[in-house]
Structure formats: C-alpha cells, structure tokens
Design a protein around this motif. Structure first.
Motif, mmCIF file in Angstrom:
data_model
loop_
_atom_site.group_PDB
_atom_site.id
_atom_site.type_symbol
_atom_site.label_atom_id
_atom_site.label_comp_id
_atom_site.label_asym_id
_atom_site.label_seq_id
_atom_site.Cartn_x
_atom_site.Cartn_y
_atom_site.Cartn_z
ATOM 1 N N THR A 1 -31.979 -28.442 12.960
ATOM 2 C CA THR A 1 -31.889 -26.992 12.833
ATOM 3 C C THR A 1 -32.640 -26.216 13.910
ATOM 4 N N ILE A 2 -33.770 -26.707 14.346
ATOM 5 C CA ILE A 2 -34.542 -25.967 15.359
ATOM 6 C C ILE A 2 -33.760 -25.912 16.668
ATOM 7 N N GLU A 3 -33.259 -27.070 17.099
ATOM 8 C CA GLU A 3 -32.461 -27.103 18.318
ATOM 9 C C GLU A 3 -31.157 -26.331 18.140
ATOM 10 N N ARG B 1 -29.879 -22.668 7.670
ATOM 11 C CA ARG B 1 -30.795 -22.146 6.654
ATOM 12 C C ARG B 1 -30.655 -22.926 5.335
ATOM 13 N N VAL B 2 -29.430 -23.330 4.998
ATOM 14 C CA VAL B 2 -29.231 -24.148 3.795
ATOM 15 C C VAL B 2 -29.985 -25.466 3.952
ATOM 16 N N ILE B 3 -29.834 -26.094 5.096
ATOM 17 C CA ILE B 3 -30.507 -27.369 5.358
ATOM 18 C C ILE B 3 -32.010 -27.220 5.192
ATOM 19 N N GLU B 4 -32.531 -26.081 5.627
ATOM 20 C CA GLU B 4 -33.974 -25.835 5.529
ATOM 21 C C GLU B 4 -34.395 -25.347 4.147
ATOM 22 N N GLY B 5 -33.426 -25.098 3.273
ATOM 23 C CA GLY B 5 -33.737 -24.666 1.909
ATOM 24 C C GLY B 5 -33.950 -23.175 1.750
ATOM 25 N N ASP B 6 -33.639 -22.387 2.762
ATOM 26 C CA ASP B 6 -33.794 -20.928 2.692
ATOM 27 C C ASP B 6 -32.446 -20.309 2.333
ATOM 28 N N ILE B 7 -32.118 -20.381 1.057
ATOM 29 C CA ILE B 7 -30.796 -19.965 0.583
ATOM 30 C C ILE B 7 -30.602 -18.457 0.702
ATOM 31 N N ASP B 8 -31.634 -17.690 0.426
ATOM 32 C CA ASP B 8 -31.500 -16.235 0.550
ATOM 33 C C ASP B 8 -31.113 -15.846 1.979
ATOM 34 N N GLU B 9 -31.798 -16.420 2.944
ATOM 35 C CA GLU B 9 -31.491 -16.135 4.349
ATOM 36 C C GLU B 9 -30.109 -16.677 4.722
ATOM 37 N N ALA B 10 -29.779 -17.865 4.238
ATOM 38 C CA ALA B 10 -28.463 -18.450 4.519
ATOM 39 C C ALA B 10 -27.349 -17.523 4.054
ATOM 40 N N LEU B 11 -27.483 -17.021 2.854
ATOM 41 C CA LEU B 11 -26.435 -16.160 2.305
ATOM 42 C C LEU B 11 -26.425 -14.788 2.969
#
Length: 147
Positions: A50-52, A82-92
């Motif tokens: 995700t970072i790259e 963002r989903v991969i990182e677990g930040d669902i609010d940001e992903a959506l």
C-alpha cells in the motif's frame, strides 16, 4: 511472489526508461508514462504493497487528470489500499468521492467489475453493514447487481 512481482515492475520501469521518446508518447503503439504508473499502482495494490501503491497511484492520478474512467479505476485502487490497511471509513470516502464524479453513462462493466470487487473486499473485511458501503452501492447503481 511479492519479490518476484517487484522485480518484474523494476524491469518494466527500466525498459520504459530505455524507450525512445516517441514510443513513450504513443498511446496506440507505444507505452506512456501514465500507463506505466497506472499499471504499477494496480499491481502494487493487488500485492498489498500500500505505501508504494499510494505513491504511484498519486502520480497516475495526476497524469490522468482528463480521463474520468481511468481516474475512477485509480481511485478504486486507492480505496482498496485503505481497505487493506483497515481504514474502512477512509476507503469508503475515497470510493464514494470517485463514484460521485462518475456520470451514470460511464457505469459500464469496465467500471462496475472493480467497483463490485471493492465492495466485496469491504464486506469480506466485516463491514457489510457500513453506511458508506450502502451509499457506494447506490452511487454506483450496483445495489442489486452484487456478485
């Protein structure tokens, strides 16, 4: 597998740097820098890097500033990161913003397939009832078409 894919991406970047300038600008018979960023970002996202992926996807988004379909695909990859990182609010938030920019006539299978994949990733992560996911499906017009 990740190391092997990263080596392949490095080879692609190296090959691109050795292409003639006219080949780097020809979208039909060459391979442009923006295509390179687009595909690298997609591969890195699928690898979970995700970072790259974020860095490359930002560059791709800048290069595709005038192509809404490509922008949408890039933003869906950003949301997937963002989903991969677990930040669902940001992903959506990212996915919903992408959906808002997309006119209904552009919601073809080409776009809907990755949108459905994104929604499935959110659901599989345990956020099936997230209000942002319901909004995403409504914005994309895929509420009843989910696979």
């Amino acid at each position: 597998m990740v190391d092997q894919a990263k080596r392949a991406l490095q080879k692609a970047r190296n090959a691109f740097s050795h292409m003639k300038a006219n080949e780097q600008e020809d979208v039909a018979f060459g391979y442009t820098e923006r295509q390179l960023f687009f595909y690298q970002g997609d591969v890195l996202t699928k690898l979970g890097q995700t970072i790259e992926a974020d860095m490359v996807l930002e560059q791709a988004l800048e290069k595709y500033s005038d192509h809404i379909l490509d922008q949408t695909l890039i933003r869906l990859d950003m949301a997937q990161c963002r989903v991969i990182e677990g930040d669902i609010d940001e992903a959506l938030e990212v996915a919903n913003n992408a959906a808002r920019l997309l006119k209904p006539e552009y919601r073809t299978d080409f776009i809907l397939r990755p949108a459905i994949e994104f929604g499935k990733a959110v659901e599989d992560g345990g956020w099936k009832d997230h209000p942002g996911l319901k909004e995403f499906y409504e914005l994309m017009g895929i509420g009843s078409k989910k696979a």
